[in-house]
Design an enzyme around this catalytic site. Sequence first.
Site, PDB file in Angstrom:
ATOM      1  N   GLU A 147       0.849  -1.191   0.000  1.00 39.22           N
ATOM      2  CA  GLU A 147       0.000   0.000   0.000  1.00 39.22           C
ATOM      3  C   GLU A 147       0.887   1.243   0.000  1.00 39.22           C
ATOM      4  O   GLU A 147       1.833   1.289   0.782  1.00 39.22           O
ATOM      5  CB  GLU A 147      -0.905   0.033   1.228  1.00 39.22           C
ATOM      6  CG  GLU A 147      -1.852   1.226   1.163  1.00 39.22           C
ATOM      7  CD  GLU A 147      -2.796   1.340   2.358  1.00 39.22           C
ATOM      8  OE1 GLU A 147      -2.744   0.494   3.258  1.00 39.22           O
ATOM      9  OE2 GLU A 147      -3.556   2.309   2.368  1.00 39.22           O
ATOM     10  N   GLY A 178       3.301   1.993  10.578  1.00 34.61           N
ATOM     11  CA  GLY A 178       3.103   1.304  11.839  1.00 34.61           C
ATOM     12  C   GLY A 178       2.857  -0.173  11.590  1.00 34.61           C
ATOM     13  O   GLY A 178       3.487  -1.035  12.188  1.00 34.61           O
ATOM     14  N   ALA A 179       1.912  -0.454  10.681  1.00 39.03           N
ATOM     15  CA  ALA A 179       1.563  -1.827  10.363  1.00 39.03           C
ATOM     16  C   ALA A 179       0.707  -1.821   9.113  1.00 39.03           C
ATOM     17  O   ALA A 179       0.255  -0.769   8.679  1.00 39.03           O
ATOM     18  CB  ALA A 179       0.793  -2.472  11.517  1.00 39.03           C
ATOM     19  N   MET A 180       0.485  -3.024   8.546  1.00 43.85           N
ATOM     20  CA  MET A 180      -0.256  -3.103   7.287  1.00 43.85           C
ATOM     21  C   MET A 180      -1.219  -4.273   7.317  1.00 43.85           C
ATOM     22  O   MET A 180      -0.847  -5.400   7.647  1.00 43.85           O
ATOM     23  CB  MET A 180       0.761  -3.222   6.146  1.00 43.85           C
ATOM     24  CG  MET A 180       0.128  -3.356   4.782  1.00 43.85           C
ATOM     25  SD  MET A 180      -0.866  -1.895   4.349  1.00 43.85           S
ATOM     26  CE  MET A 180      -2.125  -2.669   3.339  1.00 43.85           C
ATOM     27  N   GLU A 181      -2.467  -3.980   6.933  1.00 46.64           N
ATOM     28  CA  GLU A 181      -3.577  -4.914   7.125  1.00 46.64           C
ATOM     29  C   GLU A 181      -3.755  -5.925   5.998  1.00 46.64           C
ATOM     30  O   GLU A 181      -4.871  -6.375   5.750  1.00 46.64           O
ATOM     31  CB  GLU A 181      -4.869  -4.103   7.267  1.00 46.64           C
ATOM     32  CG  GLU A 181      -5.372  -3.413   5.970  1.00 46.64           C
ATOM     33  CD  GLU A 181      -4.945  -1.968   5.807  1.00 46.64           C
ATOM     34  OE1 GLU A 181      -3.954  -1.560   6.455  1.00 46.64           O
ATOM     35  OE2 GLU A 181      -5.593  -1.246   5.032  1.00 46.64           O
ATOM     36  N   GLU A 200      -5.478  -2.827  12.701  1.00 39.11           N
ATOM     37  CA  GLU A 200      -5.243  -3.668  11.519  1.00 39.11           C
ATOM     38  C   GLU A 200      -6.269  -4.803  11.460  1.00 39.11           C
ATOM     39  O   GLU A 200      -6.737  -5.158  10.387  1.00 39.11           O
ATOM     40  CB  GLU A 200      -3.817  -4.231  11.507  1.00 39.11           C
ATOM     41  CG  GLU A 200      -2.706  -3.194  11.649  1.00 39.11           C
ATOM     42  CD  GLU A 200      -2.806  -2.022  10.692  1.00 39.11           C
ATOM     43  OE1 GLU A 200      -3.363  -2.192   9.589  1.00 39.11           O
ATOM     44  OE2 GLU A 200      -2.332  -0.922  11.043  1.00 39.11           O
ATOM     45  N   HIS A 244      -9.544  -3.580  10.100  1.00 35.40           N
ATOM     46  CA  HIS A 244      -9.503  -3.363   8.648  1.00 35.40           C
ATOM     47  C   HIS A 244     -10.033  -4.570   7.878  1.00 35.40           C
ATOM     48  O   HIS A 244     -10.406  -4.438   6.714  1.00 35.40           O
ATOM     49  CB  HIS A 244      -8.058  -3.113   8.189  1.00 35.40           C
ATOM     50  CG  HIS A 244      -7.682  -1.662   8.118  1.00 35.40           C
ATOM     51  ND1 HIS A 244      -8.494  -0.704   7.549  1.00 35.40           N
ATOM     52  CD2 HIS A 244      -6.549  -1.013   8.497  1.00 35.40           C
ATOM     53  CE1 HIS A 244      -7.881   0.481   7.602  1.00 35.40           C
ATOM     54  NE2 HIS A 244      -6.709   0.324   8.179  1.00 35.40           N
TER      55      HIS A 244
HETATM   56 ZN   LIG Z   1      -5.257   1.754   8.731  1.00 38.67          ZN
END
Ligand SMILES: [Zn+2]
Length: 876
Positions: free
Chosen positions: A126, A266-269, A303, A306
Amino acid sequence: MKDATPSMVLLSEYRAPDWVVEDLDLRFDLDPASTRVESLIRVRRAEGAEAGAALRLHGRDLELLRLEVDGKAPESGAVTTDAEGLLLTGLPDSAAITVETCIRPEANTALEGLYVSGGTLCTQCEPEGFRRITYFPDRPDVLTRYRVRLEADASRYPVLLANGNRVEAGELPAGRHYAVWEDPFPKPSYLFALVAGDLSCVSDRFTTRSGREVALEVYVEHHNRDRCAHALASLKRAMRYDEDAFGREYDLDVYMIVAVEDFNMGAMENKGLNLFNAKYVLASPETATDNDYVHIEGVIAHEYFHNWSGNRVTCRDWFQLSLKEGLTVFRDQEFTTDCTLFGVKRIDDAQGLRAFQFPEDAGPLAHPVRPDRYAEINNFYTMTVYEKGAELIRMLRTLIGREAFRRGLDLYFERFDGQAVTTEDFVDVMAEASGRDLARFRRWYTQAGTPRVTARTHFDSRVGALQIDLEQETPPTPGQQEKHPLHIPVRLSLLGRDGRVLPARLEGAAEATEFVVELTEEAQSFRLSGLREAPAAVSWLRGFSAPVRLDAGQGTAELAHLVVHDDDAFARWDALQALLRRAVIARIGSEPDPVLEAALTTAIGALLEDSGIEPVVLATLLDLPSHRELMESFERADPVAVDAARHAVEQAVFQPLAERLASGAPDPGRWDDGAFTAEAMGQRRLLNRILALRVAIGAAGAVEDAVRQYREARSQTLAMGALAAVNDSADPARGELLADFERRHRADPLVLDKWFALESGSQVGDGLARLERLLDHPGFRWSNPNRVRAVLGPFMAQNHRHFHREDGAGYQRLADYLEHLDSLNPQTSARLAQPLTRWQRLDPARSAQMRQVLERLAGKDLSPDLADVIQRALAR
Ligand SMILES: [Zn+2]
């Protein structure tokens, strides 16, 4: 070679895709130096698409090895190569396209696409990372089913993961092995992920409310196995909460989280396979603070949420980013409020919005929650899209009520499951579920800037009625000179002389003690009747009911009344902040206001005596308005003077309370267990806040107490509390403690980041020379975003004295560092450049210095990401 600055992408030019991707078969031959990707894309011309419509395959920095259409090389002239990738013409109505590419993960320092982090191969797609892996229609409205085969060396990469469910795995000759993953849910390419590495799996189980058994797996480096318990517990709480509060259930057999050290976000879903910055997974009381615990829980929940708000229902295009992010931030805020922080969460969020989003909305990078143009989409992962976007969702709920809101959400997920939609679609559903006219509310999505609401009241004692006159105005923002009235919910209560809320009737409705007035015009009046006495104070914007600046012209006595009596935690905090802000402004403008400062001492003294206030709320009440927020009170300001005035007010107000602070502080020994409970965290927050205050005002024995707290601390929260308290102190104890901390945690990257941040943010000594030493530290790596952020971020955000040096050396040095960082990691350099865009708000001398530095940077060979930020900063 650098990329040319991309042209502007416009929402008005959106066109639905001409081609449908039926399914996608990906085969990876993984190797850090050179990975081969074979992709079989089966496409079909979309209904209504023109017969001659070309197929766009996006691609970036790819080596193309093979391209075939239905098993044959395309005819000459049928393929065009340009900056975006490939354009295929003359295709039949359906075709099978084979693409083979070669990519170099090891050389990928931008951390977009496939790259290497600590020996693990991982991805970040993303928004536009997939085009760095293979040629594909890399846009969120192209959804398809993925089948992914991963092949790699078995000893180096024993773990092979991708989205969905693993359907096959096995050994291969020459020490290699493979795994095949299938994701049954159609998804856009930005949700694709793969991981290959030598990782430990810590697992658990969760049974959904309909009885589905889900394996929960957290993958970390072997030595971090014992730091995953909090992440797993947080995940289970989030899964249960989403079922209970939002009716959403998980849909795959496995849910995986992988912690990687080098990560831009931070993080990815990614569907079923979340990639996380290790910072938001790993925790133990000895290594992580309470704040870290709360953030980890919040990001894990975010996440996970999401999976529905983002993955099952996704965005049509990147202008709609807030469709998934605003809604998901709202959902994680609700979770943290209900499960962990309760009343104080709203204050924390309001504080964050005012300190970061309001300045963004008032600066050269201002944009609407749903922007209508961008040059580089990476630069729109902003507080406006995320946090202001979440406020829009909350206002919708306030306006239509909780029941209609929940009906609307259910309808949204049901109607758009498996589709890519827009923020308009979301508001449409809410209007349908509630029967309300939300036409004016929609402007919140398209109009940038923070509205200013002016409130005045008049009490008519003859009839016992309070007239409320409200006005709204939104200041112009870049590209949007003309502003229109918005639909603003203002929640309020009236307090009597004895501090209790007064019952009244709003416009003839039933008697109540709290009211929501809906401001929809430029100016409007409302009437509260049935009052038996004149209100002593109005509690405005309760629960921070709208992201606006509200000026109610309240005097010191009225605000002090609210500080002592208001039963709404936000409004009470807000009243105290208003008084403190006034005191700081007085010190900068002309002279101290001793009457106001004394009133503050009295009011805060009363709070310290009030045993009914929860420790966590009390700790928050003792915060001064942030430097960033104070800077917003002026057209232009001297940042060093603002910092000095802020400290002077702290001294004047809190010095008379030194003894009461010391006696009111919780006992460190009692709360040093690192327990993740609201009570224990509240006590630790209060004791650290009081310690910091006592050191700041030079209270007797305060530095000694900090040293003792540090030496005896078992939990990271108390150790960091002590270090933060002395970090701006000239006492030699500061240097000794910091050096000790560095020695003890040298080998632990996440803890060492805390040391880097403290050193970088300290205003003591020669900050610029210290910054240079930090960059020479053996633990510093330009390739690790966490480390770079820990070193450069606090210097700009907290080290006012050295970043804003009068000779401009602070700005120049930072610009040099950013230029270097930009050659490696454009996303991170562009994000870190934000403080350098605030030149228009500084005093004339510094403003000129900062502008010069920006102009010099603008002449350099920059990435599109950083070039876009600098150009917008200089434009106005
Ligand atoms: Zn998000």
